[in-house]
Scaffold this motif. Sequence first.
Motif, PDB file in Angstrom:
ATOM      1  N   TYR A  67      37.182  74.132 112.844  1.00  0.00           N
ATOM      2  CA  TYR A  67      36.335  73.535 111.808  1.00  0.00           C
ATOM      3  C   TYR A  67      36.026  74.572 110.729  1.00  0.00           C
ATOM      4  O   TYR A  67      36.117  74.283 109.533  1.00  0.00           O
ATOM      5  N   ASN A 112      37.302  74.511 106.657  1.00  0.00           N
ATOM      6  CA  ASN A 112      36.292  74.379 105.615  1.00  0.00           C
ATOM      7  C   ASN A 112      36.089  75.658 104.808  1.00  0.00           C
ATOM      8  O   ASN A 112      35.069  75.818 104.137  1.00  0.00           O
ATOM      9  N   GLU A 129      27.191  73.112 111.141  1.00  0.00           N
ATOM     10  CA  GLU A 129      28.073  72.110 111.749  1.00  0.00           C
ATOM     11  C   GLU A 129      28.872  72.724 112.899  1.00  0.00           C
ATOM     12  O   GLU A 129      28.984  72.130 113.966  1.00  0.00           O
ATOM     13  N   ASN A 153      26.472  73.264 115.765  1.00  0.00           N
ATOM     14  CA  ASN A 153      26.162  71.990 116.420  1.00  0.00           C
ATOM     15  C   ASN A 153      27.294  71.575 117.353  1.00  0.00           C
ATOM     16  O   ASN A 153      27.049  71.051 118.445  1.00  0.00           O
ATOM     17  N   MET A 154      28.528  71.819 116.931  1.00  0.00           N
ATOM     18  CA  MET A 154      29.669  71.511 117.799  1.00  0.00           C
ATOM     19  C   MET A 154      29.565  72.292 119.104  1.00  0.00           C
ATOM     20  O   MET A 154      29.702  71.719 120.190  1.00  0.00           O
ATOM     21  N   GLN A 207      25.493  75.202 105.666  1.00  0.00           N
ATOM     22  CA  GLN A 207      25.882  73.857 106.101  1.00  0.00           C
ATOM     23  C   GLN A 207      27.124  73.894 106.981  1.00  0.00           C
ATOM     24  O   GLN A 207      27.175  73.239 108.020  1.00  0.00           O
ATOM     25  N   VAL A 208      28.122  74.662 106.579  1.00  0.00           N
ATOM     26  CA  VAL A 208      29.359  74.759 107.349  1.00  0.00           C
ATOM     27  C   VAL A 208      29.078  75.420 108.704  1.00  0.00           C
ATOM     28  O   VAL A 208      29.522  74.945 109.751  1.00  0.00           O
TER      29      VAL A 208
END
Length: 167
Positions: A157, A161, A140, A143-144, A136-137
């Motif tokens: 990010y 995290n 993300e 996706n960035m 999940q991390v």
Amino acid sequence: MKQVRIPEDRIGVIIGEGGETKQDFEELTDCEVKIEGNVVKVEGEAFDELMAEKAVKAVGRGFNPDKALQLVEKDVGFHIINIKDFTQNSSRQEELKGRVIGRDGETRRHIEKEANIDLSVYGTTVALIGKGQNIQVAVEALNMLLNGSTHSTAYDYLERNQSKIVR
């Protein structure tokens, strides 16, 4: 029975030298593996078929068999991001792949290390293997990058995290 179509150039990887890898797949997944053209058929108990199917898909997305067979372990997940979801322009797809890979593979390695996952860029996909929350991390952060954020934003990010990452 589950059937998985994989790229023809990955069939040899499933078979392995002298059929060794295919045999490993069969032993570790408790499934019979049959290959017809570029279709891999796995047959066994429902749960075993699901695990074998994911491992075959992972090889099809560029992972080596050892990494793909991690998917038979408890709590190890698999996720695919299709770069085509971010642009239909083929030259832009190549640029986005380049953003994920980075110079000499630096970005890919950094994401793997920080998120404690394995990552493969193959064709127009980015595939990940790892613990669910780690994926999940990483997704993300990916996706960035794919949406145009700077590498430093994605790296920040990942750093922020770290408490969510299972080691």
